[in-house]
Motif scaffolding. Structure first.
Motif, PDB file in Angstrom:
ATOM      1  N   SER A 184      18.090  73.598 -73.192  1.00  0.00           N
ATOM      2  CA  SER A 184      18.199  74.823 -72.393  1.00  0.00           C
ATOM      3  C   SER A 184      19.624  75.363 -72.452  1.00  0.00           C
ATOM      4  O   SER A 184      19.845  76.565 -72.352  1.00  0.00           O
TER       5      SER A 184
ATOM      6  N   TYR B 115      19.945  77.143 -75.939  1.00  0.00           N
ATOM      7  CA  TYR B 115      19.357  78.486 -75.991  1.00  0.00           C
ATOM      8  C   TYR B 115      20.416  79.526 -75.625  1.00  0.00           C
ATOM      9  O   TYR B 115      20.550  80.557 -76.267  1.00  0.00           O
ATOM     10  N   CYS B 116      21.172  79.225 -74.536  1.00  0.00           N
ATOM     11  CA  CYS B 116      22.209  80.163 -74.110  1.00  0.00           C
ATOM     12  C   CYS B 116      23.295  80.284 -75.158  1.00  0.00           C
ATOM     13  O   CYS B 116      23.842  81.365 -75.378  1.00  0.00           O
TER      14      CYS B 116
ATOM     15  N   GLU C 111      22.882  79.991 -78.275  1.00  0.00           N
ATOM     16  CA  GLU C 111      22.328  80.821 -79.357  1.00  0.00           C
ATOM     17  C   GLU C 111      22.535  82.291 -79.022  1.00  0.00           C
ATOM     18  O   GLU C 111      22.991  83.079 -79.861  1.00  0.00           O
ATOM     19  N   ALA C 112      22.194  82.649 -77.775  1.00  0.00           N
ATOM     20  CA  ALA C 112      22.359  84.040 -77.346  1.00  0.00           C
ATOM     21  C   ALA C 112      23.837  84.423 -77.385  1.00  0.00           C
ATOM     22  O   ALA C 112      24.197  85.523 -77.804  1.00  0.00           O
TER      23      ALA C 112
ATOM     24  N   GLY D   8      25.004  85.310 -80.701  1.00  0.00           N
ATOM     25  CA  GLY D   8      24.609  86.667 -81.054  1.00  0.00           C
ATOM     26  C   GLY D   8      25.634  87.683 -80.553  1.00  0.00           C
ATOM     27  O   GLY D   8      25.984  88.627 -81.260  1.00  0.00           O
TER      28      GLY D   8
ATOM     29  N   SER E 161      29.295  85.847 -68.766  1.00  0.00           N
ATOM     30  CA  SER E 161      28.123  85.560 -67.953  1.00  0.00           C
ATOM     31  C   SER E 161      27.317  84.401 -68.539  1.00  0.00           C
ATOM     32  O   SER E 161      26.824  83.531 -67.814  1.00  0.00           O
ATOM     33  N   LEU E 162      27.236  84.371 -69.882  1.00  0.00           N
ATOM     34  CA  LEU E 162      26.505  83.266 -70.516  1.00  0.00           C
ATOM     35  C   LEU E 162      27.267  81.956 -70.353  1.00  0.00           C
ATOM     36  O   LEU E 162      26.654  80.896 -70.187  1.00  0.00           O
TER      37      LEU E 162
ATOM     38  N   ILE F 272      28.992  81.166 -67.785  1.00  0.00           N
ATOM     39  CA  ILE F 272      28.709  80.722 -66.417  1.00  0.00           C
ATOM     40  C   ILE F 272      27.311  80.087 -66.367  1.00  0.00           C
ATOM     41  O   ILE F 272      27.104  79.037 -65.762  1.00  0.00           O
ATOM     42  N   GLU F 273      26.360  80.745 -67.062  1.00  0.00           N
ATOM     43  CA  GLU F 273      25.000  80.213 -67.114  1.00  0.00           C
ATOM     44  C   GLU F 273      24.987  78.841 -67.802  1.00  0.00           C
ATOM     45  O   GLU F 273      24.306  77.915 -67.341  1.00  0.00           O
TER      46      GLU F 273
ATOM     47  N   ARG G 261      23.710  75.217 -66.433  1.00  0.00           N
ATOM     48  CA  ARG G 261      22.726  74.360 -67.108  1.00  0.00           C
ATOM     49  C   ARG G 261      23.297  72.997 -67.449  1.00  0.00           C
ATOM     50  O   ARG G 261      22.546  72.027 -67.551  1.00  0.00           O
TER      51      ARG G 261
END
Lengths: 477, 477
Positions: free
Chosen positions: B323, B326-327, B329-330, B333, B444-445, B447-448, B452
């Motif tokens: 999980s 995934y972040c 990966e984003a 991008g 923001s990612l 922080i996410e 996680r």
């Protein structure tokens, strides 16, 4: 204290004695009845477990009746093969141990999908043939080299060929197509060459094995192809289109959920939540797709698919869908973030974000239809264009967002429209940027998702070319 | 034109004729030599392909010599089993077809890891035992019901039990542990009960099969456990820690790459790019982890692991790592997005972002050490605290970002520090928000991702409790 541990179930009576310790009152202390009680609770527990297991199995069968049909097919194939053993003439014809090979073949080779059955059947037949051929060669060399060297030659050849064939199973290209064949090669080679030392009728043994294996595999192939066939290719195709649908639904749902008025949050029920999580199916279907594509290549043409349908391309489509799903996962994290932008800022991006998500999901749905109908879409390009212009619109909205922060400093901008904005922007000057970060992240991830959807479009277009899809009949250009 | 297609390889001589057409000059036009030429090129092409294949196989062996050792182990086991056939007394002892069963067992049961070998061995023995027991029962009922009903009873029982056992293989809990056993059950039941109709010495057949299978499986288990054993549990453990390391390296690398001066972009070489992509290994290792965890539970205690080591918990750790990935990966991008924030805005978030990423990766590395040493970390909580405070710092920096957009409207903020900012912020008033969106998304990612990572920490702490890790010796509290 030790006595407490002994009786862990049931009510317990205790009496307090003068010295402060307590003693247990046991109504029926005889061990036989206690054993009976324990046995009873054990049996009841076991029965409950078995019942739950059966219930789960029943649900599984109701959920996918094809699984039940597959089981009946296996049963039928085994019952038919048993006929070889029951019917005297056939039994005499193929030799004493022959029926055993036929039964073994059916049990081992009969798989759920036609592709898997064909893969195992062809691998079994070819592996057996090749190994028999090698073993006979080794046997003829060994038998000419005298009684003393014969076991050494046979043993060494078994050691070498078994090691080499085992190693070949590690090579990815061999593993994908001939893993089972390599195992059968080792098995048959060892059996035939070792038997050769004792058995006089070696050639007959090899011949019988081959013929019974061919009988067994033919039976499996016929039954799996004729009675309610499950084609791996069809399954892969269904999985791909279903995943596209789920991805589109999730994308739409997540963005809608975010921009929904907070008042109607109560409405989001379990069903809706399940829909939002659809993209997770895309994330986890890599292994299933790969095995299906591996099996599908063994299948003959069926339904709308030719023999050499480009199944590998579906893996590329799947992987580009997964790259979208990764972003959707991250987006989902933002939606559940604690920091939420105030409603009026949300409203500023509401329309354009919803437009991007709905246009993106329209593109995915169009691709789904393209694959489903196996016809080139006539309006995919216009849909992609719409998606891109929606992205552009969202970017413009983002560009105009700072206006909400900055009070217009130049007096010439004092139009009635700006006057309306003025009071809002004044209140917003002190608003921390922090609050709109999740919103901006959502927008940015939406843009990224749109970019990645172009990747799916490219992959599907490659499939169109490889599989020579025809143009749709309602073609306007 | 047709002639051009015929000769597709080799140099070709042509002559132009007066009418404009050209004619091919064939030095030796006789078909025999052309066939020879074609054959030659075919053989050379084949030899090249074989050479490439062998080269790939060699690389595979050099890359992981344990695979080669496994192959030699299989060869050894088969050679040893052949002794049963060569040595007369043993051969007489276990019956004529017995050696075949031992060979078959070795070929089918010997797997790469100890866990897989044990899984297959125990399943094979139990499946055979259970099926033999059932088959003898059915046989005794059938033989008492007369010559006419005997085949019907046997056939019906084969059909029913084979169907039921095949169905059980679809149930996830059965599939994970007893898939192979169910197959062996069907096989043995069919063989023994069908043989029972012809064979007089049914009991002897069952007994021989069981004993040879036990001999074969024992041999496999002994060889796989004693000669360079590959433990599925150890593999899972290594995979998990290696994935943690890759995740931490990728996280550090991606954020550093983003904030690096654009001048030094040229430095980023292939090696570095490979490091950044490490998180992709985390994304694709779900299937491997699941199969390893399934096999690991069959293994006895080995190295630092007890028999009932909580292997399933590693799956939870793996899924929480995914999980995060995934972040990442984003995030990757966003980094490659066209819109890049100007350097001075980047600098504003540079330190705090790098701090979050380095503190996050420190937490992951600490968890890696925790699992590697199997000791409770004494400073994981302080590291998590540092990570959270870095996140707080990043959030503060985000909050102060609007200052760069808004010229300070209140005169009291006219400190020397603000004076420095003033000229910059003046130039930035008109800067579109669009340019900083990727930067904000990155923040923001990040922080996410930090959130996680707390999920990974929880999963590892659960493992600590389940596996009863001891405290590290350099414990300060």
């Amino acid at each position: 204290m030790a006595s407490e541990k002994e009786v862990s179930n049931g009510v317990e009576w205790r009496i307090k004695i003068a010295d402060g310790s307590s003693e247990r009152l046991v109504p029926e202390a005889n061990p036989a009845s206690r054993l009976l009680l324990g046995l009873k609770s054990f049996v009841v527990g076991l029965a409950l477990k078995v019942w739950k297991f059966l219930q789960k199995a029943w649900d599984l069968g109701v959920d996918d009746p094809r699984k039940v049909i597959h089981c009946l097919k296996v049963g039928t194939a085994l019952a038919v093969v048993s006929l070889f053993y029951y019917t005297r003439p056939l039994y005499e014809g193929v030799g004493k141990n022959a029926a055993m090979w036929a039964i073994m073949t059916v049990v081992v080779v009969f798989e759920n999908s036609v592709g898997a059955t064909l893969y195992k059947s062809l691998n079994r037949v070819c592996g057996t043939f090749l190994a028999g051929f090698f073993a006979l060669g080794v046997h003829s060399v060994a038998s000419q080299s005298g009684q003393r060297f014969e076991p050494i030659i046979v043993g060494a050849s078994v050691f070498l060929l078994a090691s080499a064939a085992t190693f070949s199973r590690f090579i990815p290209s061999v593993k994908a197509r001939f893993d089972y064949g390599a195992m059968i090669f080792i098995l048959t080679f060892s059996l035939v060459s070792v038997s050769g030392y004792r058995e006089d009728k070696l050639f007959e043994l090899a011949h019988h094995r081959i013929s019974t294996i061919i009988i067994g595999t033919s039976l499996c192939i016929i039954i799996s192809m004729l009675i309610c066939p499950i084609w791996a290719g069809q399954e892969l195709y269904t999985l791909t289109t279903r995943n596209m649908d789920k991805l589109a639904t999730s994308l739409d749902g997540c963005v809608e959920e975010y921009f929904k008025d907070s008042g109607s949050v109560v409405e989001s029920n379990k069903e809706c939540h399940k829909k939002l999580q659809g993209y997770k199916c895309v994330l986890i279907s890599k292994a299933a797709e790969e095995s299906m594509a591996n099996f599908a290549r063994w299948e003959p043409g069926h339904g709308p698919f030719n023999f050499r349908h480009p199944w590998q391309q579906y893996l590329k489509i799947g992987s580009s869908m997964r790259s979208c799903a990764y972003c959707l996962e991250a987006l989902n994290g933002c939606i559940n973030s604690e920091n939420q932008a105030p409603e009026y800022i949300k409203k500023h991006l509401n329309n354009s974000s919803l437009k991007v998500s709905s246009n993106s999901s329209s593109v995915i749905r169009e691709l789904e239809i393209t694959i489903k109908t196996m016809k080139k879409s006539s309006n995919i390009h216009s849909l992609v264009g719409e998606m891109n212009s929606a992205v552009q619109e969202l970017q413009n909205d983002l560009k105009s967002l700072p206006k909400l922060f900055n009070p217009p400093s130049i007096p010439e901008a004092d139009t009635p429209e700006n006057k309306k904005i003025e009071p809002i922007s004044r209140t917003m000057v002190k608003m921390p940027l922090m609050e709109i970060v999740p919103l901006l992240t959502l927008a940015s991830l939406l843009i990224e998702i749109a970019t990645r959807i172009s990747g799916i479009v490219d992959a599907v277009e490659e499939l169109e070319n490889l599989a020579k899809f025809k143009r749709a009949s309602n073609d306007k250009c």
